[in-house]
Design a protein around this motif. Structure first.
Motif, PDB file in Angstrom:
ATOM      1  N   ILE A  26      54.973  22.652  60.040  1.00 23.92           N
ATOM      2  CA  ILE A  26      53.482  22.303  58.970  1.00 23.92           C
ATOM      3  C   ILE A  26      54.112  21.716  57.783  1.00 23.92           C
ATOM      4  CG2 ILE A  26      51.726  23.521  58.268  1.00 23.92           C
ATOM      5  CD1 ILE A  26      51.478  24.246  61.200  1.00 23.92           C
ATOM      6  N   VAL A  27      53.637  20.428  57.450  1.00 23.74           N
ATOM      7  CA  VAL A  27      54.030  19.882  55.713  1.00 23.74           C
ATOM      8  C   VAL A  27      52.378  20.506  55.456  1.00 23.74           C
ATOM      9  CG1 VAL A  27      54.527  18.155  55.159  1.00 23.74           C
ATOM     10  CG2 VAL A  27      55.680  18.350  56.901  1.00 23.74           C
ATOM     11  N   THR A  28      52.520  21.186  53.927  1.00 17.61           N
ATOM     12  CA  THR A  28      51.205  21.442  53.531  1.00 17.61           C
ATOM     13  C   THR A  28      51.481  19.813  52.137  1.00 17.61           C
ATOM     14  OG1 THR A  28      50.648  23.295  54.500  1.00 17.61           O
ATOM     15  CG2 THR A  28      49.068  23.017  52.592  1.00 17.61           C
ATOM     16  N   VAL A  29      50.440  19.407  52.143  1.00 17.45           N
ATOM     17  CA  VAL A  29      50.419  18.778  50.812  1.00 17.45           C
ATOM     18  C   VAL A  29      49.901  19.020  49.940  1.00 17.45           C
ATOM     19  CG1 VAL A  29      50.538  16.364  50.376  1.00 17.45           C
ATOM     20  CG2 VAL A  29      51.414  16.367  51.634  1.00 17.45           C
ATOM     21  N   VAL A  30      50.210  19.404  48.850  1.00 13.24           N
ATOM     22  CA  VAL A  30      48.452  19.670  48.002  1.00 13.24           C
ATOM     23  C   VAL A  30      48.554  18.115  46.489  1.00 13.24           C
ATOM     24  CG1 VAL A  30      47.851  21.505  45.842  1.00 13.24           C
ATOM     25  CG2 VAL A  30      49.606  21.758  47.792  1.00 13.24           C
ATOM     26  N   ALA A  31      47.784  18.054  46.015  1.00 12.08           N
ATOM     27  CA  ALA A  31      47.655  16.428  45.439  1.00 12.08           C
ATOM     28  C   ALA A  31      48.078  17.062  44.525  1.00 12.08           C
ATOM     29  CB  ALA A  31      46.124  15.968  45.787  1.00 12.08           C
ATOM     30  N   SER A  32      48.258  15.888  43.149  1.00 10.37           N
ATOM     31  CA  SER A  32      49.074  16.174  42.537  1.00 10.37           C
ATOM     32  C   SER A  32      48.514  16.421  41.168  1.00 10.37           C
ATOM     33  CB  SER A  32      50.633  14.652  41.869  1.00 10.37           C
ATOM     34  OG  SER A  32      49.475  13.948  41.558  1.00 10.37           O
ATOM     35  N   ARG A  89      43.990  23.797  46.314  1.00  7.85           N
ATOM     36  CA  ARG A  89      44.169  24.818  45.643  1.00  7.85           C
ATOM     37  C   ARG A  89      42.560  24.900  45.262  1.00  7.85           C
ATOM     38  NH1 ARG A  89      49.407  22.913  42.857  1.00  7.85           N
ATOM     39  NH2 ARG A  89      50.971  23.292  44.009  1.00  7.85           N
ATOM     40  N   ARG A  90      42.167  26.674  45.346  1.00  5.77           N
ATOM     41  CA  ARG A  90      41.026  27.058  44.501  1.00  5.77           C
ATOM     42  C   ARG A  90      41.790  27.983  43.614  1.00  5.77           C
ATOM     43  NH1 ARG A  90      39.200  30.180  50.031  1.00  5.77           N
ATOM     44  NH2 ARG A  90      40.057  28.438  51.695  1.00  5.77           N
ATOM     45  N   LEU A 114      48.859  13.314  61.755  1.00  7.26           N
ATOM     46  CA  LEU A 114      48.619  13.910  60.143  1.00  7.26           C
ATOM     47  C   LEU A 114      46.491  14.324  60.186  1.00  7.26           C
ATOM     48  CD1 LEU A 114      48.613  13.092  57.105  1.00  7.26           C
ATOM     49  CD2 LEU A 114      47.320  10.699  57.596  1.00  7.26           C
ATOM     50  N   VAL A 115      45.966  14.960  59.108  1.00 10.15           N
ATOM     51  CA  VAL A 115      44.885  15.788  59.797  1.00 10.15           C
ATOM     52  C   VAL A 115      44.264  15.233  58.600  1.00 10.15           C
ATOM     53  CG1 VAL A 115      43.608  17.243  59.456  1.00 10.15           C
ATOM     54  CG2 VAL A 115      45.470  18.125  61.098  1.00 10.15           C
ATOM     55  N   TYR A 116      43.209  13.857  59.056  1.00 10.63           N
ATOM     56  CA  TYR A 116      42.452  13.012  57.462  1.00 10.63           C
ATOM     57  C   TYR A 116      41.670  12.892  57.635  1.00 10.63           C
ATOM     58  CZ  TYR A 116      42.577   9.139  54.653  1.00 10.63           C
ATOM     59  OH  TYR A 116      42.320   8.841  53.314  1.00 10.63           O
ATOM     60  N   ASP A 117      40.554  13.401  56.008  1.00  8.33           N
ATOM     61  CA  ASP A 117      39.074  13.755  56.193  1.00  8.33           C
ATOM     62  C   ASP A 117      38.929  12.445  54.921  1.00  8.33           C
ATOM     63  OD1 ASP A 117      40.691  15.200  53.675  1.00  8.33           O
ATOM     64  OD2 ASP A 117      38.948  17.121  54.563  1.00  8.33           O
ATOM     65  N   GLY A 118      39.552  12.113  54.344  1.00  7.19           N
ATOM     66  CA  GLY A 118      39.981  11.189  53.368  1.00  7.19           C
ATOM     67  C   GLY A 118      39.706  11.677  51.415  1.00  7.19           C
ATOM     68  N   THR A 119      39.478  12.723  51.715  1.00  3.09           N
ATOM     69  CA  THR A 119      39.894  13.821  50.413  1.00  3.09           C
ATOM     70  C   THR A 119      40.478  13.438  49.756  1.00  3.09           C
ATOM     71  OG1 THR A 119      40.780  15.074  51.489  1.00  3.09           O
ATOM     72  CG2 THR A 119      39.121  15.063  51.487  1.00  3.09           C
ATOM     73  N   THR A 120      41.103  13.421  48.432  1.00  2.00           N
ATOM     74  CA  THR A 120      42.418  12.868  47.437  1.00  2.00           C
ATOM     75  C   THR A 120      43.372  14.339  47.913  1.00  2.00           C
ATOM     76  OG1 THR A 120      41.322  13.520  45.321  1.00  2.00           O
ATOM     77  CG2 THR A 120      43.341  13.494  44.937  1.00  2.00           C
ATOM     78  N   GLU A 121      43.604  14.997  48.758  1.00  2.00           N
ATOM     79  CA  GLU A 121      44.659  15.802  49.069  1.00  2.00           C
ATOM     80  C   GLU A 121      44.810  15.134  50.261  1.00  2.00           C
ATOM     81  OE1 GLU A 121      42.440  18.561  46.905  1.00  2.00           O
ATOM     82  OE2 GLU A 121      41.303  17.353  48.264  1.00  2.00           O
ATOM     83  N   ALA A 122      44.010  14.574  51.477  1.00  2.00           N
ATOM     84  CA  ALA A 122      43.933  14.081  52.546  1.00  2.00           C
ATOM     85  C   ALA A 122      45.485  13.193  52.452  1.00  2.00           C
ATOM     86  CB  ALA A 122      43.037  13.401  53.314  1.00  2.00           C
ATOM     87  N   GLN A 123      44.330  12.470  51.394  1.00  2.00           N
ATOM     88  CA  GLN A 123      45.082  10.158  50.217  1.00  2.00           C
ATOM     89  C   GLN A 123      46.647  11.183  50.304  1.00  2.00           C
ATOM     90  OE1 GLN A 123      42.522   8.839  47.868  1.00  2.00           O
ATOM     91  NE2 GLN A 123      41.561   8.832  49.307  1.00  2.00           N
ATOM     92  N   ALA A 124      47.146  12.161  49.978  1.00  2.73           N
ATOM     93  CA  ALA A 124      48.290  12.481  49.477  1.00  2.73           C
ATOM     94  C   ALA A 124      49.211  12.773  50.900  1.00  2.73           C
ATOM     95  CB  ALA A 124      48.463  13.892  48.275  1.00  2.73           C
TER      96      ALA A 124
END
Length: 143
Positions: A135-141, A109-110, A3-13
């Motif tokens: 590679i599982v890419t997760v986008v925050a809802s 998403r930009r 898991l690549v984690y940086d604390g952002t909303t996307e990382a939390q998702a």
């Protein structure tokens, strides 16, 4: 699993998705927090101070501890790593060294012109470098 984690909303998702996957697969999780000094230094014109460096490292350690703690709360064995470098290089190196078969990463998403400016999303570079790795890419809802 990584898991690549940086604390952002996307990382939390991504953390939530990683928890689900690791429980379903009975897999341990390596959590990597990346401190990208080169990008930070470039953004401040090459004047990144020691204090700023320490602050970035401390923030990475705190967010890493949060992610490892949340995984442990769900019964997922997790190990944390703070690493320095460009995210694509750090993640690729970790996969080469430790061999996780799945990498979970958050993505924002930009919109508008920002889609055309700035760096390419990390997950695209990882897909090219890590052939054979899921590679599982997760986008925050969107709320």
């Amino acid at each position: 699993m990584l898991l690549v984690y940086d604390g952002t909303t996307e990382a939390q998702a991504a953390l939530e998705r990683c928890t689900q996957l690791s429980l379903a697969l009975s897999a341990h999780v390596d959590v990597v927090a990346v401190v990208d000094l080169a990008t930070a230094n470039a953004k401040c014109g090459g004047l990144l101070s020691d204090l700023a460096f320490k602050g970035m490292e401390e923030f990475a350690r705190r967010t890493l501890d949060t992610a490892v703690g949340q995984l442990a709360d769900h019964g997922v064995p997790a190990y944390g790593f703070v690493k320095f470098g460009r995210p694509v290089d750090v993640v690729s190196g970790h996969v080469t060294t430790f061999g996780p078969e799945i990498v979970v990463i958050g993505h924002r998403r930009r919109k508008g012109l920002s889609r055309w400016w700035g760096e390419r999303p990390v997950h695209l570079d990882l897909a090219e470098r890590l052939r054979g790795t899921t590679i599982v890419t997760v986008v925050a809802s969107q709320a």
